[in-house]
Design a protein around this motif. Structure first.
Motif, PDB file in Angstrom:
ATOM      1  N   LYS A 187      20.562  41.904  46.232  1.00 54.46           N
ATOM      2  CA  LYS A 187      21.360  40.605  47.257  1.00 54.46           C
ATOM      3  C   LYS A 187      22.628  40.748  46.146  1.00 54.46           C
ATOM      4  CE  LYS A 187      19.622  37.459  49.852  1.00 54.46           C
ATOM      5  NZ  LYS A 187      18.265  35.973  50.075  1.00 54.46           N
ATOM      6  N   LEU A 188      22.495  40.814  44.887  1.00 53.94           N
ATOM      7  CA  LEU A 188      23.140  40.982  43.692  1.00 53.94           C
ATOM      8  C   LEU A 188      23.815  42.011  43.695  1.00 53.94           C
ATOM      9  CD1 LEU A 188      21.869  38.288  41.886  1.00 53.94           C
ATOM     10  CD2 LEU A 188      23.533  38.036  43.346  1.00 53.94           C
ATOM     11  N   LYS A 189      23.744  43.291  43.422  1.00 54.68           N
ATOM     12  CA  LYS A 189      24.663  44.549  43.636  1.00 54.68           C
ATOM     13  C   LYS A 189      25.543  44.645  43.962  1.00 54.68           C
ATOM     14  CE  LYS A 189      23.246  48.549  44.983  1.00 54.68           C
ATOM     15  NZ  LYS A 189      21.973  50.343  45.615  1.00 54.68           N
ATOM     16  N   TYR A 190      25.872  44.644  45.467  1.00 46.17           N
ATOM     17  CA  TYR A 190      27.353  44.283  45.639  1.00 46.17           C
ATOM     18  C   TYR A 190      28.004  43.856  45.478  1.00 46.17           C
ATOM     19  CZ  TYR A 190      25.092  49.501  47.850  1.00 46.17           C
ATOM     20  OH  TYR A 190      24.765  50.910  47.969  1.00 46.17           O
ATOM     21  N   ASN A 191      27.490  42.402  45.543  1.00 44.92           N
ATOM     22  CA  ASN A 191      27.712  41.395  45.175  1.00 44.92           C
ATOM     23  C   ASN A 191      28.806  41.373  43.494  1.00 44.92           C
ATOM     24  OD1 ASN A 191      28.460  38.925  47.458  1.00 44.92           O
ATOM     25  ND2 ASN A 191      26.418  39.790  46.662  1.00 44.92           N
ATOM     26  N   LEU A 192      28.102  42.063  42.976  1.00 42.89           N
ATOM     27  CA  LEU A 192      28.612  42.331  41.096  1.00 42.89           C
ATOM     28  C   LEU A 192      29.334  43.445  41.521  1.00 42.89           C
ATOM     29  CD1 LEU A 192      24.828  42.707  38.882  1.00 42.89           C
ATOM     30  CD2 LEU A 192      26.511  40.544  39.323  1.00 42.89           C
ATOM     31  N   ALA A 193      29.286  44.002  42.282  1.00 39.08           N
ATOM     32  CA  ALA A 193      29.976  45.348  42.299  1.00 39.08           C
ATOM     33  C   ALA A 193      31.885  44.917  42.830  1.00 39.08           C
ATOM     34  CB  ALA A 193      29.809  46.613  43.146  1.00 39.08           C
ATOM     35  N   ALA A 194      31.469  44.067  43.808  1.00 38.91           N
ATOM     36  CA  ALA A 194      32.692  43.265  44.517  1.00 38.91           C
ATOM     37  C   ALA A 194      33.744  42.880  43.650  1.00 38.91           C
ATOM     38  CB  ALA A 194      32.338  42.227  45.371  1.00 38.91           C
ATOM     39  N   ALA A 195      32.687  41.344  42.663  1.00 36.97           N
ATOM     40  CA  ALA A 195      32.997  41.022  41.164  1.00 36.97           C
ATOM     41  C   ALA A 195      34.339  42.204  40.300  1.00 36.97           C
ATOM     42  CB  ALA A 195      31.815  39.439  41.361  1.00 36.97           C
ATOM     43  N   ARG A 196      33.335  42.510  40.528  1.00 34.98           N
ATOM     44  CA  ARG A 196      33.525  43.292  38.767  1.00 34.98           C
ATOM     45  C   ARG A 196      35.155  44.263  39.873  1.00 34.98           C
ATOM     46  NH1 ARG A 196      31.245  45.451  34.825  1.00 34.98           N
ATOM     47  NH2 ARG A 196      30.903  43.770  34.621  1.00 34.98           N
ATOM     48  N   GLU A 197      35.165  44.442  40.751  1.00 31.44           N
ATOM     49  CA  GLU A 197      36.480  45.013  41.669  1.00 31.44           C
ATOM     50  C   GLU A 197      37.502  44.159  41.967  1.00 31.44           C
ATOM     51  OE1 GLU A 197      34.914  48.396  44.361  1.00 31.44           O
ATOM     52  OE2 GLU A 197      36.870  47.706  45.879  1.00 31.44           O
ATOM     53  N   GLU A 198      37.574  43.052  41.579  1.00 31.18           N
ATOM     54  CA  GLU A 198      38.389  41.833  42.396  1.00 31.18           C
ATOM     55  C   GLU A 198      38.899  41.297  41.262  1.00 31.18           C
ATOM     56  OE1 GLU A 198      37.308  39.641  45.074  1.00 31.18           O
ATOM     57  OE2 GLU A 198      35.833  40.842  46.329  1.00 31.18           O
ATOM     58  N   GLY A 199      38.351  41.953  39.816  1.00 37.11           N
ATOM     59  CA  GLY A 199      39.020  41.517  38.465  1.00 37.11           C
ATOM     60  C   GLY A 199      38.381  39.765  38.216  1.00 37.11           C
ATOM     61  N   HIS A 200      36.666  39.690  38.896  1.00 38.46           N
ATOM     62  CA  HIS A 200      36.502  38.432  38.057  1.00 38.46           C
ATOM     63  C   HIS A 200      35.587  38.644  36.954  1.00 38.46           C
ATOM     64  CE1 HIS A 200      37.588  35.408  41.031  1.00 38.46           C
ATOM     65  NE2 HIS A 200      37.322  36.364  42.191  1.00 38.46           N
ATOM     66  N   SER A 201      36.065  37.361  35.747  1.00 42.72           N
ATOM     67  CA  SER A 201      34.430  38.070  35.057  1.00 42.72           C
ATOM     68  C   SER A 201      33.478  36.790  34.777  1.00 42.72           C
ATOM     69  CB  SER A 201      35.437  37.411  33.809  1.00 42.72           C
ATOM     70  OG  SER A 201      35.767  36.607  33.486  1.00 42.72           O
ATOM     71  N   THR A 202      33.917  35.935  36.019  1.00 48.18           N
ATOM     72  CA  THR A 202      32.813  34.471  35.765  1.00 48.18           C
ATOM     73  C   THR A 202      32.436  34.447  37.128  1.00 48.18           C
ATOM     74  OG1 THR A 202      33.946  33.398  34.726  1.00 48.18           O
ATOM     75  CG2 THR A 202      32.494  31.857  35.692  1.00 48.18           C
ATOM     76  N   LEU A 203      30.524  34.257  37.147  1.00 48.19           N
ATOM     77  CA  LEU A 203      30.118  34.286  39.209  1.00 48.19           C
ATOM     78  C   LEU A 203      29.889  32.785  39.248  1.00 48.19           C
ATOM     79  CD1 LEU A 203      27.205  37.553  38.397  1.00 48.19           C
ATOM     80  CD2 LEU A 203      29.965  37.306  39.336  1.00 48.19           C
ATOM     81  N   LEU A 204      29.986  32.078  40.240  1.00 48.29           N
ATOM     82  CA  LEU A 204      29.214  31.008  40.890  1.00 48.29           C
ATOM     83  C   LEU A 204      28.470  30.963  41.645  1.00 48.29           C
ATOM     84  CD1 LEU A 204      31.511  27.704  39.829  1.00 48.29           C
ATOM     85  CD2 LEU A 204      30.133  28.050  41.938  1.00 48.29           C
TER      86      LEU A 204
END
Ligand SMILES: *Cc1c(COP(=O)(O)O)cnc(C)c1O
Length: 302
Positions: free
Chosen positions: A50-67
């Motif tokens: 469930k998290l794998k593509y969320n991490l990829a999207a976060a990275r792609e959008e330049g985020h360094s923090t997940l909430l």
């Protein structure tokens, strides 16, 4: 491509094991266990998918923090802490309810993986999708990539759709537990035409889940798949509730098969699978896959 910054050894594809059991043989059905509980020691089962593509999207959008959001024993919260640690994201857990001091083992694990915790009272927690609540969190913590409670969104569904193609034996039906429905939505989307999926609600009054699963499938793939249904009779009184009958099933299953079952989700689902088998709901010759979405030590015994 998403690269871990620390060792991250996921066991994928997860193993498939046939379960031999007299109750199954009597009804001439086969049961295969898809061992997602073995994917990673720190990530409860399906949560990696469930998290794998969320991490990829976060990275792609330049985020360094997940909430993200969760209860005090949330498997999802621990999973976000663990993957954040491995993939180099800061993580913030917005926990339902009061401050927990001392931290329970679950929140203790999350903080040991670098997660910062903040507490939302129950009424604020209920409004966690409101832009206002999110804006307040942004003022407090700065910009973040928001992962919804339970991790269920279109990206999670796409990740879970990768599960069925990993199974190289033929099967007719695949079964999984449902909390938010994201896993079922993905699995059902990943099936061949003749195959179907059955979800087992871990919540009492989980009838809203059908709408959630349909909505998640539309968000992820543009349409609902119509090859799934949800069983509502195996929640044993509700989420994180248990009774002697469930405990007996878990003990007998362990005695027969040497496998301890997570009681919040997995044992209830498997109890349901055996009940449907005993009730003659599967034609002789049916091959069923049951997804072991997490390990037994996911949830503490109260
Ligand atoms: C989170 C979880 C589930 C529920 O998955 P959903 O996608 O929320 O339905 C099932 N089993 C285990 C072990 C879990 O941790």
């Amino acid at each position: 491509m998403l690269q871990p910054v620390r060792g991250f050894d996921a066991e994928l594809p997860s193993p498939v094991e046939e379960l031999h059991d007299a109750a199954l043989a009597r009804h001439d059905v086969r049961l295969l266990l898809k061992r997602d509980d073995l994917i990673h020691p720190e990530i409860p089962g399906n949560k990696w998918r469930k998290l794998k593509y969320n991490l990829a999207a976060a990275r792609e959008e330049g985020h360094s923090t997940l909430l993200t959001f969760g209860g005090a024993y949330s498997n999802h919260l621990r999973a976000v802490a663990a993957v954040g640690h491995s993939f180099g994201f800061n993580t913030i857990g917005a926990v339902r309810g009061e401050d927990h001091a001392p931290l329970n083992w679950s929140l203790g694990f999350a903080t040991s993986r670098g997660m910062r915790l903040t507490y939302l009272d129950r009424s604020t927690y209920r409004r966690k999708r409101d832009p206002e609540v999110i804006a307040t969190l942004q003022q407090q913590f700065g910009p973040f990539f928001l992962v919804p409670e339970g991790g269920s969104n279109a990206l999670a569904v796409q990740g879970c759709a990768e599960l069925p193609p990993e199974i190289d034996t033929g099967f007719d039906v695949i079964c999984c537990a449902c909390g938010t429905g994201g896993t079922l939505a993905g699995i059902a989307s990943g099936l061949h035409e003749q195959q179907r999926a059955i979800g087992f609600s871990a919540l009492k009054g989980g009838q809203f889940l059908a709408g959630e699963v349909a909505k998640l499938q539309r968000q992820a793939f543009g349409s609902t798949s119509g090859n799934w249904r949800i069983e509502y009779d195996f929640s044993f009184g509700g989420f994180a509730k248990r009774n002697p009958e469930l405990d007996r099933f878990i003990q007998e299953f362990k005695d027969r098969h040497g496998l301890s079952l997570d009681w919040v989700y997995v044992a209830k689902m498997l109890y349901g699978v055996f009940a449907l088998v005993e009730g003659g709901q599967f034609e002789p010759g049916t091959a069923i896959v049951a997804v072991i979405t997490g390990p037994a030590d996911c949830a503490p015994t109260p």
